[in-house]
Write an enzyme that holds these catalytic residues in place. Sequence first.
Site, PDB file in Angstrom:
ATOM      1  N   LEU A  30       0.819  -1.216   0.000  1.00  0.00           N
ATOM      2  CA  LEU A  30       0.000   0.000   0.000  1.00  0.00           C
ATOM      3  C   LEU A  30       0.855   1.269   0.000  1.00  0.00           C
ATOM      4  O   LEU A  30       1.872   1.341   0.675  1.00  0.00           O
ATOM      5  CB  LEU A  30      -0.905   0.009   1.229  1.00  0.00           C
ATOM      6  CG  LEU A  30      -1.848  -1.186   1.363  1.00  0.00           C
ATOM      7  CD1 LEU A  30      -2.735  -1.020   2.592  1.00  0.00           C
ATOM      8  CD2 LEU A  30      -2.710  -1.373   0.120  1.00  0.00           C
ATOM      9  N   HIS A  31       0.405   2.239  -0.783  1.00  0.00           N
ATOM     10  CA  HIS A  31       1.057   3.541  -0.822  1.00  0.00           C
ATOM     11  C   HIS A  31      -0.022   4.616  -0.716  1.00  0.00           C
ATOM     12  O   HIS A  31      -1.211   4.300  -0.532  1.00  0.00           O
ATOM     13  CB  HIS A  31       1.910   3.686  -2.092  1.00  0.00           C
ATOM     14  CG  HIS A  31       1.178   3.327  -3.354  1.00  0.00           C
ATOM     15  ND1 HIS A  31       0.088   4.048  -3.813  1.00  0.00           N
ATOM     16  CD2 HIS A  31       1.357   2.316  -4.237  1.00  0.00           C
ATOM     17  CE1 HIS A  31      -0.341   3.517  -4.932  1.00  0.00           C
ATOM     18  NE2 HIS A  31       0.397   2.445  -5.209  1.00  0.00           N
ATOM     19  N   GLY A  33      -1.522   6.281  -2.846  1.00  0.00           N
ATOM     20  CA  GLY A  33      -2.634   6.103  -3.792  1.00  0.00           C
ATOM     21  C   GLY A  33      -3.713   5.219  -3.186  1.00  0.00           C
ATOM     22  O   GLY A  33      -4.916   5.530  -3.279  1.00  0.00           O
ATOM     23  N   HIS A  34      -3.310   4.125  -2.538  1.00  0.00           N
ATOM     24  CA  HIS A  34      -4.290   3.254  -1.871  1.00  0.00           C
ATOM     25  C   HIS A  34      -4.947   4.001  -0.713  1.00  0.00           C
ATOM     26  O   HIS A  34      -6.155   3.875  -0.486  1.00  0.00           O
ATOM     27  CB  HIS A  34      -3.610   2.007  -1.313  1.00  0.00           C
ATOM     28  CG  HIS A  34      -3.038   1.109  -2.352  1.00  0.00           C
ATOM     29  ND1 HIS A  34      -1.687   1.017  -2.593  1.00  0.00           N
ATOM     30  CD2 HIS A  34      -3.629   0.246  -3.219  1.00  0.00           C
ATOM     31  CE1 HIS A  34      -1.470   0.146  -3.549  1.00  0.00           C
ATOM     32  NE2 HIS A  34      -2.615  -0.333  -3.958  1.00  0.00           N
ATOM     33  N   SER A 182       2.984   4.001  -7.508  1.00  0.00           N
ATOM     34  CA  SER A 182       2.736   2.639  -7.948  1.00  0.00           C
ATOM     35  C   SER A 182       3.539   1.710  -7.044  1.00  0.00           C
ATOM     36  O   SER A 182       4.651   2.060  -6.627  1.00  0.00           O
ATOM     37  CB  SER A 182       3.197   2.462  -9.403  1.00  0.00           C
ATOM     38  OG  SER A 182       3.364   1.091  -9.705  1.00  0.00           O
ATOM     39  N   SER A 183       2.989   0.538  -6.787  1.00  0.00           N
ATOM     40  CA  SER A 183       3.721  -0.437  -5.958  1.00  0.00           C
ATOM     41  C   SER A 183       5.015  -0.850  -6.642  1.00  0.00           C
ATOM     42  O   SER A 183       5.946  -1.331  -5.997  1.00  0.00           O
ATOM     43  CB  SER A 183       2.855  -1.669  -5.716  1.00  0.00           C
ATOM     44  OG  SER A 183       1.622  -1.277  -5.188  1.00  0.00           O
TER      45      SER A 183
END
Length: 286
Positions: A30-31, A33-34, A182-183
């Site tokens: 998770l980053h 964005g999530h 992005s992951s």
Amino acid sequence: MIVARTRASLRDARARLPGTVGVVPTMGALHEGHRALLRTARRRERSVVATLFVNRTQFNDPADYAAYPRDEGEDLAAFEACGVDLVFAPPVSEMYPNGFGTRIDPGPIAAELEGARRPGHFAGVATVVAKLFNLTRPTRAYFGQKDWQQTRVIARMVEDLNLPIDPVIVPTVRNPDGLALSSRNVRLTPDQRQAATALWRGLASARDAWDDDERSPAALAELVRTTIRAEPLAKLEYAEVRHALTLEPVGRARPPLVIAVAADIGGIGLIDNVVLGDGLVDDGGA
Ligand code: PAF
């Protein structure tokens, strides 16, 4: 926060959730964005469900599946911090028990762009997302704009299969230099990480040209291509201007449009896009 590992325990916990339910499907790593998806769901819904499952059927390259970053402890902590009520984190055997054989074919919308680059990818996505929808029975489902074609494949599937779910698209979160979160970014070396900003630089130059009344899809796409080609560490996969909803080629640039780009940087596939048109991406309103 409840963590369900099996379909049976998910069903029991889901039955006890009050009010509207938002689901945020994830593959972990998770980053921000999530977190934007989780926060949007938290603001909108009475109950929030997150799913955590690295879905091997959407990886056409086994090495990519193996290299996908995994840290369940960190992911669960992030879900908790974002106020998730219920996490579904099943083992592979719960999602794909022996004998599993059905696959959803999303049709032409999945054939080009990422679909051409990653054969079978969207069938894997559509199948797992349909299963996650059936298991979590959400009111709304939250997805990130960065994976624009994925959002269109899911919207198409929801409509075609009459699924009683509203997909919500949350804007892409970017680093200060424009690189979309992005992951996969954690796998880039510092030089590759710098090269990766070419995707956004290309998109930004096309959007600037659009603002200056450039209406030729070919000219807009060429601006993105030129920027990527000027970057020695980046290999252009595609840069296209398409109808934002159908993803079909367009004769003249008229909203709703998506400018979509993909590039390979040191063996890592990165994508990004700009969407031109109103109401396609969540505006943060209630
Ligand atoms: O966007 C993703 O992380 C995945 O494609 C999804 C929607 C969780 C399905 O595995």
